[in-house]
Design an enzyme around this catalytic site. Structure first.
Site, PDB file in Angstrom:
ATOM      1  N   GLY A  29       0.821  -1.203   0.000  1.00 16.25           N
ATOM      2  CA  GLY A  29       0.000   0.000   0.000  1.00 16.25           C
ATOM      3  C   GLY A  29       0.858   1.257   0.000  1.00 16.25           C
ATOM      4  O   GLY A  29       0.487   2.291   0.551  1.00 16.25           O
ATOM      5  N   ILE A  34       0.274   6.903   4.091  1.00 16.28           N
ATOM      6  CA  ILE A  34       0.924   6.244   5.212  1.00 16.28           C
ATOM      7  C   ILE A  34       2.029   5.318   4.720  1.00 16.28           C
ATOM      8  O   ILE A  34       3.147   5.322   5.250  1.00 16.28           O
ATOM      9  CB  ILE A  34      -0.101   5.473   6.065  1.00 16.28           C
ATOM     10  CG1 ILE A  34      -0.993   6.469   6.825  1.00 16.28           C
ATOM     11  CG2 ILE A  34       0.599   4.535   7.046  1.00 16.28           C
ATOM     12  CD1 ILE A  34      -2.085   5.826   7.657  1.00 16.28           C
ATOM     13  N   ASP A  82      -1.375  -7.871  -6.393  1.00 17.59           N
ATOM     14  CA  ASP A  82      -2.682  -7.948  -5.743  1.00 17.59           C
ATOM     15  C   ASP A  82      -2.523  -8.799  -4.488  1.00 17.59           C
ATOM     16  O   ASP A  82      -2.292 -10.007  -4.577  1.00 17.59           O
ATOM     17  CB  ASP A  82      -3.698  -8.578  -6.707  1.00 17.59           C
ATOM     18  CG  ASP A  82      -5.071  -8.772  -6.091  1.00 17.59           C
ATOM     19  OD1 ASP A  82      -5.265  -8.427  -4.903  1.00 17.59           O
ATOM     20  OD2 ASP A  82      -5.966  -9.280  -6.789  1.00 17.59           O
ATOM     21  N   ASN A 109       0.524  -2.936   5.041  1.00 18.33           N
ATOM     22  CA  ASN A 109      -0.267  -1.718   5.173  1.00 18.33           C
ATOM     23  C   ASN A 109      -1.439  -1.610   4.190  1.00 18.33           C
ATOM     24  O   ASN A 109      -2.357  -0.822   4.412  1.00 18.33           O
ATOM     25  CB  ASN A 109       0.673  -0.512   4.993  1.00 18.33           C
ATOM     26  CG  ASN A 109      -0.049   0.801   4.912  1.00 18.33           C
ATOM     27  OD1 ASN A 109      -0.639   1.253   5.880  1.00 18.33           O
ATOM     28  ND2 ASN A 109       0.003   1.428   3.740  1.00 18.33           N
ATOM     29  N   SER A 164     -11.106   1.585  14.160  1.00 17.15           N
ATOM     30  CA  SER A 164     -12.414   1.003  13.833  1.00 17.15           C
ATOM     31  C   SER A 164     -12.460  -0.486  14.126  1.00 17.15           C
ATOM     32  O   SER A 164     -13.543  -1.076  14.131  1.00 17.15           O
ATOM     33  CB  SER A 164     -12.750   1.249  12.359  1.00 17.15           C
ATOM     34  OG  SER A 164     -12.770   2.626  12.069  1.00 17.15           O
ATOM     35  N   TYR A 174     -15.768  -2.629   7.180  1.00 18.71           N
ATOM     36  CA  TYR A 174     -14.463  -2.081   7.542  1.00 18.71           C
ATOM     37  C   TYR A 174     -14.138  -2.401   8.998  1.00 18.71           C
ATOM     38  O   TYR A 174     -13.030  -2.841   9.333  1.00 18.71           O
ATOM     39  CB  TYR A 174     -14.446  -0.569   7.322  1.00 18.71           C
ATOM     40  CG  TYR A 174     -13.080   0.047   7.450  1.00 18.71           C
ATOM     41  CD1 TYR A 174     -12.150  -0.054   6.417  1.00 18.71           C
ATOM     42  CD2 TYR A 174     -12.700   0.727   8.608  1.00 18.71           C
ATOM     43  CE1 TYR A 174     -10.889   0.509   6.528  1.00 18.71           C
ATOM     44  CE2 TYR A 174     -11.442   1.298   8.729  1.00 18.71           C
ATOM     45  CZ  TYR A 174     -10.541   1.188   7.682  1.00 18.71           C
ATOM     46  OH  TYR A 174      -9.287   1.738   7.801  1.00 18.71           O
ATOM     47  N   LYS A 178     -10.990  -4.898  10.183  1.00 17.00           N
ATOM     48  CA  LYS A 178      -9.901  -4.349  10.978  1.00 17.00           C
ATOM     49  C   LYS A 178      -9.819  -5.005  12.357  1.00 17.00           C
ATOM     50  O   LYS A 178      -8.719  -5.181  12.905  1.00 17.00           O
ATOM     51  CB  LYS A 178     -10.026  -2.827  11.101  1.00 17.00           C
ATOM     52  CG  LYS A 178      -9.792  -2.100   9.782  1.00 17.00           C
ATOM     53  CD  LYS A 178      -8.437  -2.466   9.173  1.00 17.00           C
ATOM     54  CE  LYS A 178      -8.135  -1.696   7.905  1.00 17.00           C
ATOM     55  NZ  LYS A 178      -6.814  -2.029   7.334  1.00 17.00           N
ATOM     56  N   ILE A 207      -6.144  10.159  10.412  1.00 15.25           N
ATOM     57  CA  ILE A 207      -4.861  10.594   9.858  1.00 15.25           C
ATOM     58  C   ILE A 207      -5.117  11.275   8.517  1.00 15.25           C
ATOM     59  O   ILE A 207      -5.858  10.749   7.677  1.00 15.25           O
ATOM     60  CB  ILE A 207      -3.899   9.410   9.652  1.00 15.25           C
ATOM     61  CG1 ILE A 207      -3.670   8.656  10.969  1.00 15.25           C
ATOM     62  CG2 ILE A 207      -2.580   9.899   9.058  1.00 15.25           C
ATOM     63  CD1 ILE A 207      -2.883   9.407  12.008  1.00 15.25           C
TER      64      ILE A 207
END
Length: 275
Positions: A29, A34, A82, A109, A164, A174, A178, A207
């Site tokens: 990522g 980030i 991927d 990430n 989250s 989401y 997480k 962020i």
């Protein structure tokens, strides 16, 4: 005497423990805010870095690698793939090993937040988000764990989760993925502990990374004001705020830290009165 408390003279060099000289770090990522920032931080501490993201982010990856090489003068490359595809994970990891010989550090990430994220979201959207955020994170973590185990030098794998995953402040998918990332990381930490491979996760709060812009939020500045108000430190985190925890977990300063979930949220999880 088997057990003896260290004196000051017997303590290690904390400056040297923070160095990443001689290490190779992979950041997934890394086309986003980030990821590119943690890759830059690792490069500044002396690591060779491999930046990974999807093919659509190749231009950003190339730009980030160029900037890192120019600023820090370290070895840097990018790979595309991927993370939800096992064959693709094997391919981009092999490219990294072919170039730098091994991998010592991983910032796991990559992730997405798809809209609409609600109980009625289409199955296809749910499946895609789970395949990236949870299955993809697992594939990268496990494959890198096996690679590190084979090389026999230990290692550190840091997975990006979210506040989250600890509180419900986002959609069902989401939040679920997480939360799963945190438990996955902790479980892998126990499985690989005897191999000297550490697994930790980082739960970020709000962020300013560029991610929210992709959500198509109306009145984005007003939304940011709301995020800042919901944060006890009364501001949104900057990319500088996101990097330090990952660098610590990547370094030998955290050599005794594994199976931990580190929260970097400005206090949101402990004080939700404004939410």
């Amino acid at each position: 005497m088997k057990y003896k408390v260290q004196s000051i003279k017997e303590l290690g060099s904390f400056k040297s423990m923070f160095s990443l000289e001689g290490k190779v770090a992979l950041v997934t990522g890394a086309g986003g805010g980030i990821g590119r920032s943690t890759a830059a931080g690792m490069a500044e501490l002396g690591a060779k870095v491999v930046l990974m993201d999807i093919p659509a982010a190749e231009d950003k990856l190339a730009e980030n690698v160029k900037d890192i090489q120019e600023r820090y003068g370290v070895g840097a490359m990018y790979v595309t793939g991927d993370i939800s595809d096992p064959a693709s994970v094997d391919s981009f990891l092999q490219q990294a090993v072919d170039r730098f010989g091994t991998i010592h550090i991983v910032h796991n990430n990559a992730g997405v937040g798809l809209q609409p994220d609600c109980p009625q979201m289409p199955y296809e959207m749910w499946s895609k988000e789970v395949s990236i955020n949870l299955t993809g994170a697992f594939l990268v973590a496990r494959r890198c764990g096996e690679l590190m185990k084979k090389q026999g030098q230990g290692g550190s794998i840091i997975t990006t989760a979210s506040m989250s995953g600890l509180i419900v402040n986002a959609g069902v998918c989401y939040s679920a993925t997480k939360a799963g990332v945190n438990h996955m990381s902790n479980a892998l930490a126990i499985d690989y502990a005897k191999d000297g491979i550490r697994f930790n996760s980082v739960c970020y709060g709000y962020i300013l990374s560029g991610l929210h812009e992709k959500f198509g939020i109306d009145a984005l500045e007003k939304a940011y004001d709301g995020m800042a108000h919901a944060t006890p430190l009364d501001r949104i985190g900057q990319l500088d705020d996101a990097v330090g925890c990952v660098l610590y977990l990547a370094s030998d300063l955290s050599a005794f830290q594994t199976a931990s979930t580190v929260v970097v949220d400005g206090g949101v999880c402990m004080d939700r009165r404004a939410l």
